[in-house]
Write a protein that holds these residues in place. Structure first.
Motif, PDB file in Angstrom:
ATOM      1  N   GLN A  10       0.840  -1.196   0.000  1.00 40.70           N
ATOM      2  CA  GLN A  10       0.000   0.000   0.000  1.00 40.70           C
ATOM      3  C   GLN A  10       0.877   1.249   0.000  1.00 40.70           C
ATOM      4  N   PRO A  11       0.509   2.284  -0.729  1.00 38.01           N
ATOM      5  CA  PRO A  11       1.294   3.525  -0.710  1.00 38.01           C
ATOM      6  C   PRO A  11       1.168   4.235   0.636  1.00 38.01           C
ATOM      7  N   TYR A  12       2.148   5.077   0.906  1.00 40.50           N
ATOM      8  CA  TYR A  12       2.134   5.849   2.159  1.00 40.50           C
ATOM      9  C   TYR A  12       2.452   7.306   1.842  1.00 40.50           C
ATOM     10  N   ARG A  13       1.606   8.181   2.337  1.00 43.78           N
ATOM     11  CA  ARG A  13       1.781   9.612   2.096  1.00 43.78           C
ATOM     12  C   ARG A  13       2.548  10.230   3.259  1.00 43.78           C
ATOM     13  N   LEU A  14       3.720  10.766   2.987  1.00 46.04           N
ATOM     14  CA  LEU A  14       4.532  11.464   3.977  1.00 46.04           C
ATOM     15  C   LEU A  14       4.670  12.909   3.520  1.00 46.04           C
ATOM     16  N   LYS A  15       3.890  13.774   4.133  1.00 49.35           N
ATOM     17  CA  LYS A  15       3.841  15.170   3.721  1.00 49.35           C
ATOM     18  C   LYS A  15       3.403  15.224   2.252  1.00 49.35           C
ATOM     19  N   HIS A  16       4.210  15.800   1.382  1.00 49.51           N
ATOM     20  CA  HIS A  16       3.854  15.860  -0.033  1.00 49.51           C
ATOM     21  C   HIS A  16       4.293  14.626  -0.806  1.00 49.51           C
ATOM     22  N   LEU A  17       5.121  13.771  -0.149  1.00 51.07           N
ATOM     23  CA  LEU A  17       5.765  12.653  -0.848  1.00 51.07           C
ATOM     24  C   LEU A  17       4.932  11.386  -0.718  1.00 51.07           C
ATOM     25  N   THR A  18       4.610  10.764  -1.836  1.00 51.71           N
ATOM     26  CA  THR A  18       3.919   9.478  -1.811  1.00 51.71           C
ATOM     27  C   THR A  18       4.943   8.366  -2.021  1.00 51.71           C
ATOM     28  N   LEU A  19       5.106   7.545  -0.998  1.00 50.70           N
ATOM     29  CA  LEU A  19       5.978   6.373  -1.074  1.00 50.70           C
ATOM     30  C   LEU A  19       5.137   5.215  -1.594  1.00 50.70           C
ATOM     31  N   LYS A  20       5.624   4.528  -2.614  1.00 51.78           N
ATOM     32  CA  LYS A  20       4.776   3.602  -3.367  1.00 51.78           C
ATOM     33  C   LYS A  20       4.457   2.310  -2.620  1.00 51.78           C
ATOM     34  N   ASN A  21       5.218   1.995  -1.574  1.00 50.39           N
ATOM     35  CA  ASN A  21       4.903   0.849  -0.724  1.00 50.39           C
ATOM     36  C   ASN A  21       5.486   1.122   0.663  1.00 50.39           C
TER      37      ASN A  21
END
Length: 680
Positions: A10-21
């Motif tokens: 599952q992706p994870y949103r860290l501030k403006h950055l979307t981490l793809k897993n």
């Protein structure tokens, strides 16, 4: 579990950055840098993980922000402007694969030494000796604080200019958390005493960095939230520090560590190795997440996908670090996505990677020789231009790896093994229960050979006829070595080998003298088995310190066993002779430094002297081969066909690898197999 429902994917949103897993590689220093710069080898190491599907790779462990934070083990130099283009290329290449890149920044404080780098004084909040690096830091002054704060800010600006996605501060065992801990901060000024005062330095640094990089750049902190030490930072204060960071608005995530690194034994509890509990601090990291309601990352021997998946599914972590696991297999995520989890090369906890770093080498995986050699050897092997029929003799780590590589390349491969089971010397070392995870080196290769359709013929003590009747085009001799004894003046027939002890063919007697003339795991494992059997043991080594071929991380469990079992360790001493005396033995000892001799009366003498190459079959096949056994080392190193064609009329080439050449270790055996067979 389908990819769409897998918590790890599952992706994870860290501030403006979307981490793809949810999988990351936490910051660590593999010591691949050149003059403090992340050049090609360093870059390709991280790019391989990006190609393998990881969401976030953290570089450096840690990058130094100041000149008086000299590299302890190959650290990057974040205080130099020339680091920017190197990091930019690294980040750009990882971004092409959808992988975010961050870097860890630090001032090492007292966790280094004055005789490195520019020979500047090492400093700390208080002048308390740091035992791991054996020195006495000066107490930091006001002008030191001002310049170091400025150094942090300018280093962060360089990282932003390089196009990195963020930074994290290192705060366990380094300068920043040394202010937090009562064990290292005895100050009576505005930086000591109350928790507010002890956090003042880190507050000033984070404020200066945030001002330098602006509100949008991601800033985190890898921090100790419990030093697990009666005189250190308590659990309560550590979690309170985490809460304060979460509420400060100055950081965007917490990367949680538990424990302290004052000495090797404590470091092992922070970074556990084989034989120790897996993921020991995962629940604690989850407690910090629950207490702070803030993004939490964590890594500490989370080596398998099931545990990583559990960490995310149960809400213990937002991002799970599988750092050593990615040294073993940088393509973990891609294999999860493809439904090929069973093909993930396991981390067996050997910690050969870290031991090499701490002893002044570079990180190498004990059984993935392509890691760090990406410029030379691909992790995914291309098919060979011409198919060969290959016979591999021996099913230890070298032979199994040779068979795997050849089969991946498209060759037709058979393996001949003299014993009734595979594994070679691995079968000896796992007789020490603490090292049973090493069997993963064998099991993974067996599974791969089954997938590739490679047959293994057991109980086949191969002769020349056995080999030739299979009409091979290539023969790989991986017959290993045979345990040998040191040359003694007398009494060779009265000693037993470490192999005898580990194999269980000889039981430890009441009092044992073990002479280790090798200095690695074999002698130490035998000593541990002997000590745990209840024997009175003296370990004798001719070296300045025992087991010099083994690093500090693996030293710890042996030293612990020796301390608990009252093992006597004698250095600078050689075994010269053994004689029988009644129902006991007398060992004659001496040294390289004197002609004096002394004697020990014991029930048993055990010796460890490496292995002697089991090369008979190779020597018989050599004159029948095209290459006469020869290897062109220049061509091998240049990654070109390494076998000269001396007799064109001959039907096959022959090479030998691993301990069939000389006494070495598992990594050398696996590297031999990979570097040769990936060219054939």
């Amino acid at each position: 579990m389908t990819a769409s429902k897998d918590p790890l994917l599952q992706p994870y949103r860290l501030k403006h950055l979307t981490l793809k897993n949810r999988i990351m590689s936490t910051a660590h220093e593999p010591a691949y840098s050149e003059a403090g710069m992340p050049t090609e080898r360093y870059r390709l190491y991280h790019v391989e993980k990006a190609k393998g599907g990881i969401a976030l790779t953290m570089t450096a462990g840690s990058a130094s922000v100041s000149r008086d934070s000299p590299p302890a083990f190959g650290n990057l130099l974040a205080y130099k402007d020339e680091i920017v283009p190197h990091l930019k290329r690294l980040a750009d290449d990882c971004h092409e694969h959808g992988c975010a890149v961050m870097i860890q920044l630090t001032h090492l404080g007292r966790r280094t030494n004055w005789n490195k780098g520019d020979w500047l004084p090492v400093l700390a909040p208080s002048a308390i000796r740091e035992p791991a690096h054996r020195h006495f830091p000066k107490e930091i002054e006001d002008w030191d604080i001002e310049r170091i704060v400025a150094d942090y800010a300018s280093a962060a600006e360089r990282m932003q200019a390089a196009g990195l996605d963020g930074i994290e501060f290192e705060a366990y065992g380094h300068l920043m958390d040394s202010f937090w801990s009562p064990a290292t901060n005895r100050r009576d000024d505005a930086f000591g005493g109350s928790l507010e005062n002890r956090m003042r330095f880190s507050d000033i640094v984070t404020e200066a960095v945030r001002k330098a990089v602006g509100p949008d750049f991601i800033v985190g902190i890898r921090m100790v939230a419990d030093e697990d030490w009666d005189k250190g930072l308590s659990r309560e204060e550590g979690i309170e520090i985490a809460r304060r960071f979460a509420l400060s608005g100055k950081v965007d995530f917490l990367n949680i560590i538990r424990g302290h690194i004052e000495h090797d034994a404590a470091l092992n509890n922070v970074i556990p190795i084989q034989g120790m509990a897996a993921s020991p601090h995962l629940d604690f990291a989850g407690e910090v997440r629950a207490a702070t309601k803030f993004p939490v990352f964590h890594a500490a021997r989370i080596a398998d996908v099931a545990t990583a998946r559990h960490a995310i599914a149960e809400g213990k972590l937002d991002m799970v670090g599988m750092t050593r696991a990615h040294i073993a297999d940088p393509h973990i995520v891609r294999k999860i996505i493809a439904g090929r989890e069973a093909e993930i090369r396991p981390c067996v906890g050997a910690t050969y990677c870290l031991d090499r770093i701490y002893e002044g080498g570079e990180a190498l995986c004990i059984h993935n020789a392509a890691t760090s050699r990406e410029a030379l050897i691909p992790h995914e092997l291309p098919k060979a231009g011409m198919t060969r029929k290959a016979v591999v003799v021996g099913a230890g780590p070298a032979g199994l790896e040779a068979a795997r590589v050849l089969a991946e390349r498209g060759h037709a491969v058979e393996v001949l093994e003299a014993m009734g089971e595979p594994g070679g010397q691995v079968n000896l070392l796992v007789r020490n229960p603490r090292r049973k995870e090493m069997v993963g080196i064998v099991d993974w290769r067996l599974a791969e050979l089954e997938r590739l359709g490679v047959p293994i013929h057991y109980n086949t003590y191969a002769s020349v006829e056995d080999v030739l009747e299979r009409s091979p085009d290539l023969v790989v001799i991986a017959t290993g070595g045979i345990g040998q004894s040191p040359e003694l003046e007398a009494g060779d027939d009265l000693v037993v080998s470490s192999w005898d002890i580990l194999a269980g063919t000889t039981r430890p007697e009441a009092s044992v003298l073990l002479f280790d003339d090798n200095g690695g795991h074999p002698g130490m494992s035998a000593a541990e088995v002997i000590a745990n059997a209840g024997a009175e043991l003296e370990l004798v080594s001719p070296e300045r310190f025992f087991a010099p071929e083994m690093g500090g991380m693996n030293h710890v469990p042996y030293a612990k066993a020796f301390a608990e079992k009252n093992v006597r360790v004698t250095i600078n001493t050689r075994l010269f002779a053994v004689r029988r005396d009644g129902n006991g033995l007398v060992a004659t000892l001496g040294s390289d430094f004197s002609d004096a001799r002394t004697e020990r009366r014991v029930a048993q003498v055990v010796v460890e002297h490496g292995t002697m190459a089991n090369a008979d079959l190779y020597l018989e096949l050599k004159p029948l081969s095209r290459n006469r056994g020869a290897v062109d080392y220049g061509e091998l190193i240049a990654r070109r066909a390494p076998l000269p064609q001396i007799d064109q009329a001959a039907a096959f080439d022959v090479i030998r690898i691993g301990d069939a050449i000389e006494s070495r270790n598992i990594h050398a055996a696996v590297y031999d197999a990979l570097r040769y067979c990936s060219l054939l």
